[in-house]
Motif scaffolding. Sequence first.
Motif, PDB file in Angstrom:
ATOM      1  N   ARG A 386       0.868  -1.180   0.000  1.00 52.09           N
ATOM      2  CA  ARG A 386       0.000   0.000   0.000  1.00 52.09           C
ATOM      3  C   ARG A 386       0.906   1.232   0.000  1.00 52.09           C
ATOM      4  O   ARG A 386       1.053   1.897   1.021  1.00 52.09           O
ATOM      5  N   PRO A 387       1.518   1.532  -1.146  1.00 46.97           N
ATOM      6  CA  PRO A 387       2.508   2.605  -1.190  1.00 46.97           C
ATOM      7  C   PRO A 387       1.853   3.970  -0.984  1.00 46.97           C
ATOM      8  O   PRO A 387       0.690   4.168  -1.347  1.00 46.97           O
ATOM      9  N   ALA A 388       2.620   4.901  -0.439  1.00 48.20           N
ATOM     10  CA  ALA A 388       2.109   6.268  -0.254  1.00 48.20           C
ATOM     11  C   ALA A 388       1.894   6.891  -1.625  1.00 48.20           C
ATOM     12  O   ALA A 388       2.728   6.760  -2.525  1.00 48.20           O
ATOM     13  N   SER A 389       0.772   7.596  -1.779  1.00 47.74           N
ATOM     14  CA  SER A 389       0.433   8.195  -3.079  1.00 47.74           C
ATOM     15  C   SER A 389       1.542   9.115  -3.567  1.00 47.74           C
ATOM     16  O   SER A 389       1.918   9.088  -4.747  1.00 47.74           O
ATOM     17  N   ALA A 390       2.104   9.934  -2.657  1.00 47.97           N
ATOM     18  CA  ALA A 390       3.120  10.910  -3.054  1.00 47.97           C
ATOM     19  C   ALA A 390       4.348  10.209  -3.627  1.00 47.97           C
ATOM     20  O   ALA A 390       4.967  10.688  -4.582  1.00 47.97           O
ATOM     21  N   ALA A 391       4.677   9.047  -3.066  1.00 44.60           N
ATOM     22  CA  ALA A 391       5.859   8.320  -3.544  1.00 44.60           C
ATOM     23  C   ALA A 391       5.604   7.723  -4.928  1.00 44.60           C
ATOM     24  O   ALA A 391       6.503   7.637  -5.771  1.00 44.60           O
ATOM     25  N   LEU A 392       4.366   7.324  -5.191  1.00 46.26           N
ATOM     26  CA  LEU A 392       4.054   6.743  -6.509  1.00 46.26           C
ATOM     27  C   LEU A 392       4.103   7.801  -7.609  1.00 46.26           C
ATOM     28  O   LEU A 392       4.554   7.532  -8.720  1.00 46.26           O
ATOM     29  N   THR A 393       3.655   9.010  -7.290  1.00 51.83           N
ATOM     30  CA  THR A 393       3.562  10.029  -8.344  1.00 51.83           C
ATOM     31  C   THR A 393       4.877  10.788  -8.555  1.00 51.83           C
ATOM     32  O   THR A 393       5.113  11.321  -9.629  1.00 51.83           O
ATOM     33  N   ALA A 394       5.731  10.836  -7.528  1.00 51.16           N
ATOM     34  CA  ALA A 394       6.975  11.621  -7.650  1.00 51.16           C
ATOM     35  C   ALA A 394       8.004  10.869  -8.484  1.00 51.16           C
ATOM     36  O   ALA A 394       8.515   9.825  -8.060  1.00 51.16           O
ATOM     37  N   SER A 395       8.322  11.426  -9.651  1.00 50.65           N
ATOM     38  CA  SER A 395       9.248  10.723 -10.565  1.00 50.65           C
ATOM     39  C   SER A 395      10.637  10.568  -9.957  1.00 50.65           C
ATOM     40  O   SER A 395      11.399   9.695 -10.379  1.00 50.65           O
ATOM     41  N   ASP A 396      10.987  11.441  -8.997  1.00 54.78           N
ATOM     42  CA  ASP A 396      12.336  11.350  -8.434  1.00 54.78           C
ATOM     43  C   ASP A 396      12.428  10.335  -7.285  1.00 54.78           C
ATOM     44  O   ASP A 396      13.514  10.062  -6.787  1.00 54.78           O
ATOM     45  N   VAL A 397      11.299   9.767  -6.873  1.00 55.98           N
ATOM     46  CA  VAL A 397      11.365   8.701  -5.854  1.00 55.98           C
ATOM     47  C   VAL A 397      11.487   7.374  -6.592  1.00 55.98           C
ATOM     48  O   VAL A 397      10.624   7.028  -7.405  1.00 55.98           O
ATOM     49  N   LYS A 398      12.562   6.654  -6.323  1.00 57.73           N
ATOM     50  CA  LYS A 398      12.758   5.372  -7.030  1.00 57.73           C
ATOM     51  C   LYS A 398      11.712   4.365  -6.544  1.00 57.73           C
ATOM     52  O   LYS A 398      11.565   4.144  -5.342  1.00 57.73           O
ATOM     53  N   LEU A 399      11.019   3.768  -7.498  1.00 54.56           N
ATOM     54  CA  LEU A 399       9.985   2.786  -7.130  1.00 54.56           C
ATOM     55  C   LEU A 399      10.583   1.649  -6.313  1.00 54.56           C
ATOM     56  O   LEU A 399       9.962   1.119  -5.407  1.00 54.56           O
ATOM     57  N   LYS A 400      11.826   1.318  -6.668  1.00 59.68           N
ATOM     58  CA  LYS A 400      12.502   0.213  -5.966  1.00 59.68           C
ATOM     59  C   LYS A 400      12.612   0.482  -4.476  1.00 59.68           C
ATOM     60  O   LYS A 400      12.585  -0.441  -3.661  1.00 59.68           O
ATOM     61  N   SER A 401      12.727   1.778  -4.114  1.00 59.71           N
ATOM     62  CA  SER A 401      12.867   2.105  -2.695  1.00 59.71           C
ATOM     63  C   SER A 401      11.583   1.731  -1.945  1.00 59.71           C
ATOM     64  O   SER A 401      11.612   1.430  -0.758  1.00 59.71           O
ATOM     65  N   LEU A 402      10.444   1.736  -2.659  1.00 56.01           N
ATOM     66  CA  LEU A 402       9.184   1.355  -2.012  1.00 56.01           C
ATOM     67  C   LEU A 402       9.194  -0.140  -1.692  1.00 56.01           C
ATOM     68  O   LEU A 402       8.672  -0.580  -0.683  1.00 56.01           O
ATOM     69  N   LEU A 403       9.826  -0.878  -2.590  1.00 56.14           N
ATOM     70  CA  LEU A 403       9.950  -2.329  -2.346  1.00 56.14           C
ATOM     71  C   LEU A 403      10.829  -2.573  -1.132  1.00 56.14           C
ATOM     72  O   LEU A 403      10.489  -3.369  -0.253  1.00 56.14           O
ATOM     73  N   ALA A 404      11.953  -1.851  -1.125  1.00 61.40           N
ATOM     74  CA  ALA A 404      12.906  -2.030  -0.031  1.00 61.40           C
ATOM     75  C   ALA A 404      12.240  -1.694   1.301  1.00 61.40           C
ATOM     76  O   ALA A 404      12.461  -2.374   2.306  1.00 61.40           O
ATOM     77  N   SER A 405      11.378  -0.656   1.295  1.00 57.23           N
ATOM     78  CA  SER A 405      10.756  -0.242   2.565  1.00 57.23           C
ATOM     79  C   SER A 405       9.762  -1.274   3.091  1.00 57.23           C
ATOM     80  O   SER A 405       9.326  -1.217   4.225  1.00 57.23           O
ATOM     81  N   LEU A 406       9.382  -2.222   2.215  1.00 57.16           N
ATOM     82  CA  LEU A 406       8.466  -3.274   2.684  1.00 57.16           C
ATOM     83  C   LEU A 406       9.206  -4.293   3.555  1.00 57.16           C
ATOM     84  O   LEU A 406       8.608  -5.105   4.241  1.00 57.16           O
ATOM     85  N   GLY A 407      10.530  -4.230   3.460  1.00 56.23           N
ATOM     86  CA  GLY A 407      11.364  -5.133   4.286  1.00 56.23           C
ATOM     87  C   GLY A 407      11.566  -6.397   3.612  1.00 56.23           C
ATOM     88  O   GLY A 407      11.178  -7.402   3.538  1.00 56.23           O
TER      89      GLY A 407
END
Length: 407
Positions: A386-407
Amino acid sequence: MKHFVIIGAGECGVRAAFALREKGFEGEVTLIGAEPVTPYERPPLSKAGLADGAEPKFIARFEQYSEQDIRLLTGVTALELEATARNVKLSDGSRLSYDKLLLATGASARSFPGTSENSARIRSLRTHRDAMTLRRVLKPGSHIVIVGGGFIGLEVAATARQLGAEVTVIEGLERVLKRGVPTEIADLVTARHRSEGVVIRCGVSIEAITERDNKASVQLTAGEIVEADLVVVGIGAQPNVDLAAKAGLAVDNGIAVDSHLRTSATEIFAAGDCCSFPYGGRRIRLESWRNAQEQGEIAAANMMGADEIVSSVPWFWSEQYELTLQVTGLADSAVTHLKRDLSNGAFILFHLDVDGRLVAASGVGLGNTVAREIRVAEMLIAARARPASAALTASDVKLKSLLASLG
Ligand SMILES: Cc1cc2nc3c(=O)[nH]c(=O)nc-3n(C[C@H](O)[C@H](O)[C@H](O)COP(=O)(O)OP(=O)(O)OC[C@H]3O[C@@H](n4cnc5c(N)ncnc54)[C@H](O)[C@@H]3O)c2cc1C
């Protein structure tokens, strides 16, 4: 010696046959294909393969079947299945007994009501033979009408334009790709086709399609008649279930299987376009190349006694002109979507359900521009993120970092 029989020598059946050998199966393998050619890839039939008009792109070289001791029967149809006696009657008059059976019978293109499958001027596209019939008419000066603005219809439209034909697409719904992607992507694709001169007419219903004097006529419900040298009917496909249904196997929008790809009959499996399977609390059927391959491998493993289940996130791609579309997951439970812009006008839409869970992603761009992000989105979907909306839309946030944050 054990005998495993596979009915259907398409992407799924062929992958299953080779996977049996790769996994160490030492018994007999017979692969039965109704088409009178060495098994080939279908995706090129509407893309480069249609443009080239050359021989099909084979899934494996002819010799590889004998090298792997796979008995390939082409031009042979399985006519009747006796599930209790475990045998199959073939169109060459023979009958084969099996220990385990895989049904990989695929799907057939839906034809327009009232038209003949043998018509030279009104064709659908499923086989290499269909593609070659189309190819003969796709040339400068000819007019092609494509009925249905789905992926295959639009891919044929793009290829036909590249070959110099005039193209009209007639879609009954209010826009193209209604079942495949959101409006933003459909609009971009529509604009690209129109810039090439393709006429796209949406919200138009058809009364009848007829053929006369080497021409086809599409009669619209509003009364207008559109003449064409060729009508390509692209209104979807239906699973080939007759053999299974007549043998008494459960059928539910495809041959019904469990998550191990087992049908309702002992020792019979089904996989690929022909089967419906449990996914995320419902039963689905996919028509996608990767799914056919993956299910072929899982079926092979389970025929050998493994305990593998179908769990991959669906994935599909389409190519039109220089654009590639990719879709992963299923957007039917989505209530909203968010956009992330990528380079060169490419973008991805993330589809979220009511709990903010990512359930699908669809993207479009030049060549491979969306591939990496779609791949990461697929992993996020598999992880039920359930990624944060801001992280999904911001092109400068690497999508991979969202995966990493899931642990
Ligand atoms: C024109 C076109 C373009 C496509 N493009 C894409 C794309 O870009 N991306 C994507 O992901 N997917 C695409 N697909 C879909 C993809 O090709 C299919 O999902 C895949 O081929 C399914 O493989 P399958 O083996 O399950 O079925 P099929 O490929 O349909 O093979 C089934 C085979 O079984 C045979 N058969 C059926 N009944 C019998 C019988 N009783 N006895 C013997 N043989 C039998 C059939 O003749 C057929 O050869 C495309 C499909 C088409 C038609």
